[in-house]
Design an enzyme around this catalytic site. Structure first.
Site, PDB file in Angstrom:
ATOM      1  N   GLU A 210      13.549 -17.437 -30.860  1.00 24.81           N
ATOM      2  CA  GLU A 210      13.841 -17.167 -32.263  1.00 24.81           C
ATOM      3  C   GLU A 210      15.200 -17.734 -32.726  1.00 24.81           C
ATOM      4  O   GLU A 210      16.143 -17.010 -33.016  1.00 24.81           O
ATOM      5  CB  GLU A 210      13.790 -15.667 -32.519  1.00 24.81           C
ATOM      6  CG  GLU A 210      12.415 -15.093 -32.251  1.00 24.81           C
ATOM      7  CD  GLU A 210      12.336 -13.584 -32.442  1.00 24.81           C
ATOM      8  OE1 GLU A 210      13.384 -12.941 -32.635  1.00 24.81           O
ATOM      9  OE2 GLU A 210      11.214 -13.044 -32.395  1.00 24.81           O
ATOM     10  N   GLU A 404       6.155 -11.859 -29.560  1.00 25.65           N
ATOM     11  CA  GLU A 404       6.784 -10.558 -29.801  1.00 25.65           C
ATOM     12  C   GLU A 404       6.126  -9.915 -31.011  1.00 25.65           C
ATOM     13  O   GLU A 404       5.967 -10.553 -32.039  1.00 25.65           O
ATOM     14  CB  GLU A 404       8.284 -10.669 -30.117  1.00 25.65           C
ATOM     15  CG  GLU A 404       9.187 -10.944 -28.954  1.00 25.65           C
ATOM     16  CD  GLU A 404      10.650 -10.877 -29.364  1.00 25.65           C
ATOM     17  OE1 GLU A 404      10.991 -10.125 -30.317  1.00 25.65           O
ATOM     18  OE2 GLU A 404      11.465 -11.575 -28.755  1.00 25.65           O
TER      19      GLU A 404
END
Length: 519
Positions: A210, A404
């Protein structure tokens, strides 16, 4: 005040009444005796692909502890957490969940959960204390070798390794960190070491976790390590640029040197929110300033023209030009980490973003959305399907592994109703994206395996499927009821019709129920 269901024209003697839309809406409620489920809320029964990858995830700084054990070097999160007022309640990852000393317990938890994969990250400073290959810390590396071997010997769980999940060695930060473009070579050398030492056993690699969060929160807001906030209009773009180059170098290194013999897959985890847009222009701008910031260079080879033009017009610096010829293009797998921030993007009623002046838009939160234990995270399952479909339509329907996805709570409750609801609804939306929208979904990863240090909010926000008792010196782990919920979805590989009496829906034999096991 005009509060009636009918509008009355008081300018006319006979006071004519006219229906308002609200009157018709109220009549529908009366007829239906409530609010029937809309299309988004109706469950879909069906199954994912036969080789669906079911996983759960953690990150090194959040669970390992042992912050100075066996020659480990300092990371930027060690430094950040030891700086007063940086982390809630002055919590640190010094001990965390003590996973460094409990790899066998972690593996047993994974077996009990029933996942086929475990996503974890390497602590760069544990294996390379100063961030360079000048000194390899063999005790630290042996921890990961042992964990990989334990996973493989369990015959049920395969390792998925993330090389960088935000805990940069402090020694590299001291010489500029990700702002210093020499970091690209350092990361490539680090990746080379890990591929050579673990790649014969590990077949699933993620380069960087990320980058949007790391660049924006760590180098824009300053609310996460390394805690820089004085150049929000320029530094995040410089850091993001170097992250992209580092990903490209590591990808090409693996593809040319290691993939032919190791036959693994490698990509990057990107995160994205979904927002209910008031206009198409806002939709485009927000998407390209978040997911598109990194997805566009990877899929297309350059930043989007909209992003470059918007920033240029606002007189902000963007290190642009062509990022890399074919940056990551041709990768067989593109792992899109939709993260815990999927939809419900607000940070309060109005989002004050350090990039606000760049993108020229803002966001607000719908108060009707279900809350979580995190102020920024709202439970909006419909957005999950929409962002998956958005990726398909804008980036050529790449294979997607959700790396996630999860929800937080603040009160310790083993019967975690919210989390049970969350996984059921979000995964069902993923099934709709797969079966109805044709999205190429290859896997789903629950965040997180256990309650851990949730970065700057400390231990207050609990995302775990397992409760970690921090008042017990042994840090006992206990499964929450959501373990049963997620395990059933895995066992069924989706959602069979409850009326079908499918074998996977039947209660497990006494003594094998996930909720009956403690570690």
């Amino acid at each position: 005040m005009g509060s009636g269901l009918y509008q009355v024209d008081f300018t006319k003697a006979d006071r004519p009444r006219t229906w308002k839309y609200s009157a018709r809406y109220y009549i529908d409620i009366v007829k239906q005796n409530g609010f029937p489920a809309g299309e988004d809320e109706l469950p879909l029964y069906g199954h994912f692909r036969d080789d669906m990858m079911w996983s759960t995830a953690t990150a090194s700084y959040q669970i390992e502890g042992a912050w100075r054990a066996d020659g480990k070097g300092l990371s930027i999160w060690d430094t950040f957490a030891h700086t007063p007022l940086r982390v809630s309640n002055d919590d640190t990852g010094d001990v965390a969940c003590d996973s460094y000393h409990k790899p066998d317990e972690d593996v047993r938890m994974l077996q009990n959960l029933g996942v086929g994969f475990y996503r974890f990250s390497i602590s760069w400073s544990r294996v390379l204390p100063d961030g360079t290959t000048a000194h390899v810390n063999e005790p630290g590396l042996r921890y990961y070798e042992y964990l990989v071997d334990a996973l493989l010997s369990s015959n049920s769980t395969l390792p998925q390794i993330t090389l960088f999940h935000w805990d940069l060695p402090q020694a590299l930060q001291d010489v500029g960190g990700w702002e210093n473009d020499t970091i690209v070579e350092r990361f490539t050398q680090y990746a080379d070491l890990m591929f050579s030492r673990l790649g014969h056993k590990v077949k699933h690699w993620i380069t960087i976790n990320e980058p949007y969060i790391f660049t924006n929160i760590g180098h824009g807001y300053g609310a996460a390590a390394p805690g820089i906030s004085f150049r929000p209009g320029t530094l995040p773009y410089i850091v993001g640029h170097n992250l992209l180059k580092a990903h490209a170098e590591a990808w090409h290194l693996y593809n040319s040197t290691y993939r032919p013999s190791q036959k693994g897959i490698i990509s990057i985890t990107l995160n994205s929110d979904w927002r209910a847009f008031r206009g198409l222009v806002i939709n485009t701008v927000l998407s390209q300033f978040q997911l598109g910031w990194f997805a566009h260079p990877i899929f297309v080879g350059d930043y989007s023209e909209l992003m470059k033009t918007t920033i240029r017009n606002r007189s902000l610096e963007l290190v642009c030009g062509r990022v890399w010829a074919g940056l990551g293009c041709g990768s067989v797998w593109v792992w899109v980490g939709l993260g815990v921030a999927v939809c419900g993007c607000g940070r309060g009623l109005a989002e004050v973003d350090v990039l606000l002046c760049s993108r020229g838009t803002g966001t607000v939160v719908d108060r009707a959305w279900l809350d979580s234990g995190s102020g920024w995270l709202k439970v909006t399952p419909f957005g999950f399907r929409r962002i998956l479909k958005f990726i398909k339509e804008n980036y050529g329907n790449p294979p997607i592994i959700v790396t996630e996805n999860g929800v937080s709570q603040r009160q310790m409750d083993l019967n975690d109703t919210l989390r049970q609801h969350y996984y059921t609804e979000y995964i069902n939306q993923a099934l709709k994206a797969y079966l109805l929208d044709g999205v190429d979904i290859r896997g789903y990863t629950a965040w997180s395996l256990m309650d851990n240090l949730e970065w700057a909010t400390g231990f207050a926000e609990q995302f775990g499927l397992y409760f970690v008792n921090r008042s017990d010196p042994k840090l006992t782990r206990t499964p929450k009821v959501s373990v049963q919920t997620f395990s059933t979805i895995i066992r069924c590989n989706g959602f069979p019709d409850p009326k079908s009496g499918h074998e996977c829906l039947k209660p497990q034999p006494e003594g094998t129920s996930p909720a009956s096991v403690h570690f």
